[in-house]
Design a protein around this motif. Structure first.
Motif, PDB file in Angstrom:
ATOM      1  N   ASN A 191       6.855  10.433  12.785  1.00  0.00           N
ATOM      2  CA  ASN A 191       8.218  10.935  12.926  1.00  0.00           C
ATOM      3  C   ASN A 191       9.103  10.161  11.949  1.00  0.00           C
ATOM      4  OD1 ASN A 191      10.378  12.342  13.860  1.00  0.00           O
ATOM      5  ND2 ASN A 191      10.278  11.597  15.971  1.00  0.00           N
ATOM      6  N   CYS A 192       9.293  10.721  10.773  1.00  0.00           N
ATOM      7  CA  CYS A 192      10.061  10.036   9.732  1.00  0.00           C
ATOM      8  C   CYS A 192      11.524  10.461   9.781  1.00  0.00           C
ATOM      9  CB  CYS A 192       9.474  10.347   8.357  1.00  0.00           C
ATOM     10  SG  CYS A 192       7.783   9.725   8.128  1.00  0.00           S
ATOM     11  N   ILE A 193      12.397   9.500   9.633  1.00  0.00           N
ATOM     12  CA  ILE A 193      13.839   9.762   9.628  1.00  0.00           C
ATOM     13  C   ILE A 193      14.226  10.130   8.203  1.00  0.00           C
ATOM     14  CG2 ILE A 193      16.109   8.782  10.096  1.00  0.00           C
ATOM     15  CD1 ILE A 193      14.584   6.752  11.949  1.00  0.00           C
ATOM     16  N   ALA A 194      14.581  11.379   7.993  1.00  0.00           N
ATOM     17  CA  ALA A 194      14.771  11.910   6.646  1.00  0.00           C
ATOM     18  C   ALA A 194      16.213  11.784   6.177  1.00  0.00           C
ATOM     19  CB  ALA A 194      14.330  13.367   6.597  1.00  0.00           C
ATOM     20  N   SER A 195      16.363  11.925   4.851  1.00  0.00           N
ATOM     21  CA  SER A 195      17.691  11.908   4.228  1.00  0.00           C
ATOM     22  C   SER A 195      17.873  13.206   3.451  1.00  0.00           C
ATOM     23  CB  SER A 195      17.812  10.735   3.249  1.00  0.00           C
ATOM     24  OG  SER A 195      17.476   9.518   3.872  1.00  0.00           O
ATOM     25  N   ARG A 196      19.071  13.759   3.555  1.00  0.00           N
ATOM     26  CA  ARG A 196      19.402  14.915   2.742  1.00  0.00           C
ATOM     27  C   ARG A 196      20.595  14.538   1.869  1.00  0.00           C
ATOM     28  NH1 ARG A 196      17.842  19.990   3.283  1.00  0.00           N
ATOM     29  NH2 ARG A 196      17.365  19.789   5.503  1.00  0.00           N
ATOM     30  N   LEU A 197      20.352  14.404   0.565  1.00  0.00           N
ATOM     31  CA  LEU A 197      21.387  13.971  -0.363  1.00  0.00           C
ATOM     32  C   LEU A 197      21.650  15.066  -1.388  1.00  0.00           C
ATOM     33  CD1 LEU A 197      20.127  10.324  -1.000  1.00  0.00           C
ATOM     34  CD2 LEU A 197      21.708  11.134   0.751  1.00  0.00           C
ATOM     35  N   PRO A 198      22.920  15.279  -1.766  1.00  0.00           N
ATOM     36  CA  PRO A 198      23.240  16.361  -2.702  1.00  0.00           C
ATOM     37  C   PRO A 198      22.584  16.202  -4.064  1.00  0.00           C
ATOM     38  CG  PRO A 198      25.145  14.915  -2.348  1.00  0.00           C
ATOM     39  CD  PRO A 198      24.132  14.567  -1.313  1.00  0.00           C
ATOM     40  N   THR A 199      22.312  14.957  -4.460  1.00  0.00           N
ATOM     41  CA  THR A 199      21.684  14.722  -5.759  1.00  0.00           C
ATOM     42  C   THR A 199      20.314  15.385  -5.848  1.00  0.00           C
ATOM     43  OG1 THR A 199      22.791  12.598  -5.861  1.00  0.00           O
ATOM     44  CG2 THR A 199      20.978  12.932  -7.394  1.00  0.00           C
ATOM     45  N   GLY A 219       9.435  12.556   3.916  1.00  0.00           N
ATOM     46  CA  GLY A 219       9.421  12.148   5.303  1.00  0.00           C
ATOM     47  C   GLY A 219      10.166  13.147   6.182  1.00  0.00           C
ATOM     48  N   GLU A 220       9.478  13.739   7.116  1.00  0.00           N
ATOM     49  CA  GLU A 220      10.098  14.727   7.996  1.00  0.00           C
ATOM     50  C   GLU A 220       9.896  14.327   9.444  1.00  0.00           C
ATOM     51  OE1 GLU A 220       8.846  18.673   7.137  1.00  0.00           O
ATOM     52  OE2 GLU A 220       9.280  18.527   4.993  1.00  0.00           O
ATOM     53  N   GLY A 221      10.866  14.670  10.270  1.00  0.00           N
ATOM     54  CA  GLY A 221      10.790  14.368  11.688  1.00  0.00           C
ATOM     55  C   GLY A 221      11.930  15.035  12.426  1.00  0.00           C
ATOM     56  N   GLN A 222      12.342  14.426  13.499  1.00  0.00           N
ATOM     57  CA  GLN A 222      13.379  15.017  14.345  1.00  0.00           C
ATOM     58  C   GLN A 222      14.792  14.715  13.869  1.00  0.00           C
ATOM     59  OE1 GLN A 222      11.428  13.275  18.046  1.00  0.00           O
ATOM     60  NE2 GLN A 222      12.247  15.202  18.857  1.00  0.00           N
ATOM     61  N   LEU A 223      14.924  13.766  12.933  1.00  0.00           N
ATOM     62  CA  LEU A 223      16.253  13.344  12.508  1.00  0.00           C
ATOM     63  C   LEU A 223      16.419  13.465  10.997  1.00  0.00           C
ATOM     64  CD1 LEU A 223      16.637  10.117  14.687  1.00  0.00           C
ATOM     65  CD2 LEU A 223      17.900  12.258  14.977  1.00  0.00           C
ATOM     66  N   SER A 227      23.422   9.270   6.052  1.00  0.00           N
ATOM     67  CA  SER A 227      24.045   7.970   6.290  1.00  0.00           C
ATOM     68  C   SER A 227      22.985   6.883   6.381  1.00  0.00           C
ATOM     69  CB  SER A 227      24.864   8.002   7.579  1.00  0.00           C
ATOM     70  OG  SER A 227      25.171   6.691   8.022  1.00  0.00           O
ATOM     71  N   LEU A 228      23.143   5.849   5.603  1.00  0.00           N
ATOM     72  CA  LEU A 228      22.236   4.704   5.647  1.00  0.00           C
ATOM     73  C   LEU A 228      22.291   4.018   7.003  1.00  0.00           C
ATOM     74  CD1 LEU A 228      20.414   2.575   4.242  1.00  0.00           C
ATOM     75  CD2 LEU A 228      22.507   1.456   3.477  1.00  0.00           C
ATOM     76  N   ALA A 229      23.485   3.817   7.528  1.00  0.00           N
ATOM     77  CA  ALA A 229      23.635   3.114   8.803  1.00  0.00           C
ATOM     78  C   ALA A 229      22.953   3.867   9.937  1.00  0.00           C
ATOM     79  CB  ALA A 229      25.122   2.924   9.113  1.00  0.00           C
ATOM     80  N   MET A 230      23.035   5.193   9.932  1.00  0.00           N
ATOM     81  CA  MET A 230      22.422   5.973  11.012  1.00  0.00           C
ATOM     82  C   MET A 230      20.896   5.954  10.904  1.00  0.00           C
ATOM     83  SD  MET A 230      25.046   9.184  11.518  1.00  0.00           S
ATOM     84  CE  MET A 230      24.432   9.558  13.165  1.00  0.00           C
ATOM     85  N   ARG A 231      20.365   5.914   9.694  1.00  0.00           N
ATOM     86  CA  ARG A 231      18.905   5.801   9.547  1.00  0.00           C
ATOM     87  C   ARG A 231      18.430   4.453  10.073  1.00  0.00           C
ATOM     88  NH1 ARG A 231      19.926   7.327   4.214  1.00  0.00           N
ATOM     89  NH2 ARG A 231      18.625   5.687   3.319  1.00  0.00           N
ATOM     90  N   LEU A 232      19.150   3.398   9.723  1.00  0.00           N
ATOM     91  CA  LEU A 232      18.786   2.069  10.186  1.00  0.00           C
ATOM     92  C   LEU A 232      18.872   1.965  11.706  1.00  0.00           C
ATOM     93  CD1 LEU A 232      18.122  -0.927   9.781  1.00  0.00           C
ATOM     94  CD2 LEU A 232      20.550  -1.328   9.311  1.00  0.00           C
ATOM     95  N   ASN A 233      19.964   2.427  12.273  1.00  0.00           N
ATOM     96  CA  ASN A 233      20.147   2.327  13.725  1.00  0.00           C
ATOM     97  C   ASN A 233      19.113   3.148  14.486  1.00  0.00           C
ATOM     98  OD1 ASN A 233      22.323   0.569  13.538  1.00  0.00           O
ATOM     99  ND2 ASN A 233      23.835   2.232  13.460  1.00  0.00           N
ATOM    100  N   SER A 234      18.737   4.301  13.920  1.00  0.00           N
ATOM    101  CA  SER A 234      17.735   5.137  14.586  1.00  0.00           C
ATOM    102  C   SER A 234      16.368   4.466  14.561  1.00  0.00           C
ATOM    103  CB  SER A 234      17.671   6.511  13.920  1.00  0.00           C
ATOM    104  OG  SER A 234      18.884   7.207  14.106  1.00  0.00           O
ATOM    105  N   LEU A 236      15.947   1.211  14.536  1.00  0.00           N
ATOM    106  CA  LEU A 236      16.077   0.136  15.524  1.00  0.00           C
ATOM    107  C   LEU A 236      15.926   0.665  16.952  1.00  0.00           C
ATOM    108  CD1 LEU A 236      19.065  -1.791  13.906  1.00  0.00           C
ATOM    109  CD2 LEU A 236      16.760  -2.713  14.251  1.00  0.00           C
ATOM    110  N   ASP A 237      16.342   1.910  17.160  1.00  0.00           N
ATOM    111  CA  ASP A 237      16.230   2.537  18.487  1.00  0.00           C
ATOM    112  C   ASP A 237      14.832   3.083  18.758  1.00  0.00           C
ATOM    113  OD1 ASP A 237      18.863   1.989  19.077  1.00  0.00           O
ATOM    114  OD2 ASP A 237      19.610   3.958  18.451  1.00  0.00           O
ATOM    115  N   GLY A 238      13.918   2.936  17.813  1.00  0.00           N
ATOM    116  CA  GLY A 238      12.550   3.389  18.017  1.00  0.00           C
ATOM    117  C   GLY A 238      12.348   4.884  17.869  1.00  0.00           C
ATOM    118  N   LEU A 239      13.265   5.552  17.155  1.00  0.00           N
ATOM    119  CA  LEU A 239      13.201   7.005  17.044  1.00  0.00           C
ATOM    120  C   LEU A 239      12.370   7.493  15.858  1.00  0.00           C
ATOM    121  CD1 LEU A 239      16.908   7.879  17.929  1.00  0.00           C
ATOM    122  CD2 LEU A 239      14.894   7.884  19.426  1.00  0.00           C
ATOM    123  N   GLY A 240      11.889   6.589  15.038  1.00  0.00           N
ATOM    124  CA  GLY A 240      11.076   7.010  13.910  1.00  0.00           C
ATOM    125  C   GLY A 240      11.003   5.946  12.842  1.00  0.00           C
ATOM    126  N   LEU A 241      10.344   6.292  11.732  1.00  0.00           N
ATOM    127  CA  LEU A 241      10.245   5.398  10.586  1.00  0.00           C
ATOM    128  C   LEU A 241      11.360   5.708   9.595  1.00  0.00           C
ATOM    129  CD1 LEU A 241       6.402   5.486   9.854  1.00  0.00           C
ATOM    130  CD2 LEU A 241       7.676   3.958  11.364  1.00  0.00           C
TER     131      LEU A 241
END
Length: 297
Positions: A191-199, A219-223, A227-234, A236-241
């Motif tokens: 469960n990878c925490i993905a990023s969607r960036l306009p670039t 990396g694809e998953g539920q999230l 935002s860098l901070a939201m990826r980091l916090n997620s 830390l919360d055990g929601l994915g890599l």
């Protein structure tokens, strides 16, 4: 081989940029014929053809392109710095507008402002966080901050940070539940925490490399966040890599809240540079900020 002088190189850089002896001569204040002779002499000394000339156009050869990429930015930076130094006789003042990604703003710009702003009370710094590769001229910015590999060739770039590395991280609880990936291919089952960036248009691909072999993992998953901070916090919360700049992960790795995997697949790459238009005069305010940001490591 005789050493080419700086006048020869400056003349070549101007012709290669303008792609015209007439336009370059006008800017340098010399005749077209004199400029042509200067370039010819440089080519003879180097024993390389630097420009391809036709009746309608002038274009750099492969050797010319390489030389322009090397010496062009140096001349532009010298010219800009000399112009800026002339204005520093007065007190720097005004607003400096900079566009940067979230990590660059937090990791590079914000720490510098702590020592810069108290010494320059008449300067205002406006930082806009934007993940796209903004046209800073059209958008009215004085400068931008991007990774070295993303810089346009027509910009003056000043290195403001060391090389960087990324880190694939997750919480100990996550790894207890789902196991530890041992290869990049294993990430497809996590469960990878993905990023969607306009670039990049779609989901940002995790660039992993080892022994010259490069692997792009989406990396694809539920999230999905921008935002860098939201990826980091997620993470830390055990929601994915998560795939983050390592400086953001290291404090949490040290205190045991995160674990790092696939470290040998995350080599260093060029770090952040501040860039600004090569043909725009640098304000005294931006000049002093550049001096504070300049990486001296």
């Amino acid at each position: 081989m005789a050493q080419p002088n700086f006048n020869d190189l400056a003349a070549f850089a101007m012709v290669a940029r303008e792609r015209s002896f007439t336009k370059a001569g006008a800017k340098l204040g010399v005749s077209q014929s004199a400029l042509s002779q200067t370039i010819k002499a440089l080519e003879e000394r180097l024993k390389l053809r630097l420009l391809t000339r036709t009746t309608r156009s002038v274009a750099p050869t492969e050797a010319g392109k390489r030389l322009l990429e090397t010496v062009g930015p140096r001349f532009e930076e010298i010219e800009a710095e000399i112009a800026a130094l002339g204005e520093l006789r007065g007190k720097p003042a005004g607003t400096v507008r900079i566009t940067a990604g979230e990590h660059a703003a937090v990791a590079m710009l914000q720490p510098a402002l702590r020592k810069f702003l108290p010494d320059h009370p008449d300067i205002t710094v406006e930082i806009i966080v934007d993940y796209g590769l903004v046209d800073i001229v059209a958008a009215g910015y004085d400068a931008g901050v991007r990774l070295g590999e993303q810089l346009a060739k027509d910009m003056i770039a000043v290195r403001i940070g060391p090389e960087m590395r990324m880190a694939v991280i997750g919480s100990p609880d996550y790894f207890d539940r789902y196991g530890v990936p041992e290869t990049p291919q294993d990430l497809t089952s996590h469960n990878c925490i993905a990023s969607r960036l306009p670039t990049y248009g779609g989901l940002f691909a995790w660039g992993l490399e080892k022994d010259g072999r490069e692997v792009k993992v989406r990396g694809e998953g539920q999230l999905v966040f921008n935002s860098l901070a939201m990826r980091l916090n997620s993470a830390l919360d055990g929601l994915g890599l998560a795939y983050l700049p390592e400086d953001q992960a290291i404090p949490h790795i040290r205190d045991g809240r995160l674990m790092r995997v696939l470290e040998d697949w995350c080599p260093p790459f060029p770090g952040y540079h501040l860039y600004y238009p090569s043909r725009r005069h640098v304000s005294p305010a931006l000049a002093v900020l550049i001096d504070v940001l300049r990486y001296r490591g």
